[in-house]
Scaffold this motif. Structure first.
Motif, mmCIF file in Angstrom:
data_model
loop_
_atom_site.group_PDB
_atom_site.id
_atom_site.type_symbol
_atom_site.label_atom_id
_atom_site.label_comp_id
_atom_site.label_asym_id
_atom_site.label_seq_id
_atom_site.Cartn_x
_atom_site.Cartn_y
_atom_site.Cartn_z
ATOM 1 N N GLY A 1 0.388 -1.311 -6.025
ATOM 2 C CA GLY A 1 0.087 -1.117 -7.875
ATOM 3 C C GLY A 1 -1.568 -0.630 -8.475
ATOM 4 O O GLY A 1 -1.564 -1.332 -9.812
ATOM 5 N N LYS A 2 -1.887 0.197 -7.542
ATOM 6 C CA LYS A 2 -3.011 0.516 -9.061
ATOM 7 C C LYS A 2 -2.115 2.124 -10.132
ATOM 8 O O LYS A 2 -2.085 2.839 -9.917
ATOM 9 C CB LYS A 2 -4.012 1.488 -7.828
ATOM 10 C CG LYS A 2 -4.697 0.785 -7.111
ATOM 11 C CD LYS A 2 -5.393 -0.363 -7.374
ATOM 12 C CE LYS A 2 -6.057 -0.977 -6.027
ATOM 13 N NZ LYS A 2 -7.299 -1.709 -6.644
ATOM 14 N N MET B 1 7.927 6.255 -14.838
ATOM 15 C CA MET B 1 6.781 6.540 -14.170
ATOM 16 C C MET B 1 6.112 5.619 -13.425
ATOM 17 O O MET B 1 5.177 6.136 -11.678
ATOM 18 C CB MET B 1 5.389 6.498 -14.677
ATOM 19 C CG MET B 1 5.629 8.265 -16.193
ATOM 20 S SD MET B 1 5.377 9.265 -14.842
ATOM 21 C CE MET B 1 5.767 10.738 -16.504
ATOM 22 N N SER B 2 6.583 4.513 -12.917
ATOM 23 C CA SER B 2 5.879 3.542 -12.043
ATOM 24 C C SER B 2 7.643 2.480 -11.573
ATOM 25 O O SER B 2 8.471 2.612 -12.127
ATOM 26 C CB SER B 2 5.388 2.494 -12.700
ATOM 27 O OG SER B 2 5.253 1.961 -13.272
ATOM 28 N N PHE B 3 7.599 2.257 -10.454
ATOM 29 C CA PHE B 3 7.929 1.164 -10.231
ATOM 30 C C PHE B 3 7.905 -0.442 -10.373
ATOM 31 O O PHE B 3 6.858 -0.433 -10.390
ATOM 32 C CB PHE B 3 8.277 0.841 -8.623
ATOM 33 C CG PHE B 3 9.109 0.546 -7.409
ATOM 34 C CD1 PHE B 3 10.205 0.159 -7.960
ATOM 35 C CD2 PHE B 3 9.045 -0.621 -7.500
ATOM 36 C CE1 PHE B 3 12.024 -0.252 -7.138
ATOM 37 C CE2 PHE B 3 9.748 -1.672 -6.273
ATOM 38 C CZ PHE B 3 11.298 -1.643 -6.295
ATOM 39 N N ILE C 1 4.782 10.589 0.239
ATOM 40 C CA ILE C 1 4.123 9.249 0.976
ATOM 41 C C ILE C 1 3.321 9.297 0.054
ATOM 42 O O ILE C 1 2.769 7.555 0.225
ATOM 43 C CB ILE C 1 3.195 9.741 2.321
ATOM 44 C CG1 ILE C 1 4.644 10.036 3.672
ATOM 45 C CG2 ILE C 1 1.934 8.694 3.040
ATOM 46 C CD1 ILE C 1 4.422 10.767 4.547
ATOM 47 N N GLY C 2 2.204 9.767 -0.088
ATOM 48 C CA GLY C 2 0.803 9.191 -1.909
ATOM 49 C C GLY C 2 1.634 8.769 -2.945
ATOM 50 O O GLY C 2 1.153 7.515 -3.188
ATOM 51 N N LEU C 3 2.867 9.090 -3.027
ATOM 52 C CA LEU C 3 3.320 7.929 -4.148
ATOM 53 C C LEU C 3 3.563 6.977 -3.879
ATOM 54 O O LEU C 3 3.774 6.201 -4.508
ATOM 55 C CB LEU C 3 4.642 8.771 -4.311
ATOM 56 C CG LEU C 3 5.304 8.257 -5.536
ATOM 57 C CD1 LEU C 3 4.820 8.471 -7.042
ATOM 58 C CD2 LEU C 3 7.021 9.544 -6.000
#
Length: 315
Positions: A160-161, A1-3, A151-153
């Motif tokens: 980093g939120k 779900m995150s990088f 772009i939002g992603l």
């Protein structure tokens, strides 16, 4: 779900120490999610979108009840486990909030195990989008909104939120471009026009596998991994079609896919509680897990079909 570059670095570190085939399933296990979302977009686009308010409401209600019926038995099972463990408040509230299909909008706060059931809420969001805006979802509109959400992603990942990212990624905003790609492929008949032979499919399969791993090194590339995952699974599907007995097995599994999705965390809980403490060999535990997933899925389908048939008969 995150990088997280730390996860990527850890993967390469342990992979080089001989654990590649074990760690790859953990590291890239999520790439199946884009396939579900793509097929959702492809599926809804094969039908005419609702053109009136009444048809839109009927479409939303029908698809909500379809998802509700599919997940209800599993939620009741886990609710029983919550009660047995004394986790009544806020456990049961969070558990039954999944039935609203709206918990993804506050996922970090309403999440409960098994976490994978978040996907029902995401699917319902796409049904809502198709019901309300499907008649406008063509060509440039698909491209424009896909670009906006990608772009939002990228921007939220850069900042980093993590809590904001969790909500963004668990909702349609984090996956719209994959859904849009499915809609576009259905509208353009793109997949039917693909002409390949077995060696082309094999080369693309290997190349996409390599690229999916390498794309985890950079945030901008990571955002596009779902597209590479779709290419990988498309080539895998085309190759499987060339081996008829194997393809028939996967067709049968495909017919169980919705119930496998519901039951695989149930099987995991069962194996972790009953077998894993006594069986120390990972491969045996994986085999038992796979076997019980299929058995539970077959049983779940049998129960589901009889309950829904009884409801439809009464209605």
């Amino acid at each position: 779900m995150s990088f997280l570059i730390e996860n990527t670095n850890h993967f390469f570190e342990v992979a080089l120490n001989g654990r590649f085939f074990v760690e790859i399933f953990s590291f890239l296990g999520w790439i199946g999610v884009p396939v579900f979302i793509f097929l959702t977009g492809y599926g809804v686009a094969t039908r005419i979108p609702p053109l009136t308010k009444h048809k839109s409401i009927d479409y939303i209600k029908r698809n909500y009840l379809k998802l509700l019926a599919l997940m209800l038995l599993a939620v009741l099972l886990y609710a029983g486990m919550d009660v047995a463990k004394g986790n009544i408040w806020p456990g049961l509230l969070k558990r039954f909030s999944y039935l609203t299909m709206l918990t993804n909008f506050a996922y970090p706060y309403l999440r409960c195990d098994p976490g994978v059931y978040w996907y029902f809420g995401l699917t319902f969001q796409f049904y809502l989008i198709w019901a309300l805006f499907g008649r406008h979802m063509r060509g440039n509109n698909l491209l424009l909104w896909s670009a906006v959400f990608m772009i939002g992603l990228y921007g939220i990942c850069s900042l980093g939120k993590l809590e904001v990212l969790s909500i963004y990624r668990h909702c349609f905003t984090g996956w719209f471009f994959v859904f849009a790609l499915g809609v576009w492929c259905a509208q353009s008949n793109m997949i039917q026009r693909i002409k390949t032979n077995w060696w082309m499919e094999l080369i693309i399969l290997v190349a996409s596998s390599f690229l999916m791993i390498q794309m985890n090194r950079w945030l901008l590339a990571w955002v596009f991994i779902p597209v590479m995952a779709l290419l990988f699974f498309l080539m895998l599907g085309l190759l499987l079609q060339r081996v008829k007995p194997l393809f028939n097995i996967f067709l049968w599994i495909g017919g169980l896919s919705a119930f496998i999705f519901v039951c695989h965390p149930i099987a995991r809980t069962f194996v972790n509680k009953i077998f894993a403490p006594h069986v120390g060999i990972l491969l045996i535990n994986v085999f038992i897990y796979f076997l019980f997933t299929i058995l539970f899925a077959v049983l779940y389908r049998w129960i589901y079909q009889r309950i829904t048939a009884a409801i439809i008969k009464k209605v």
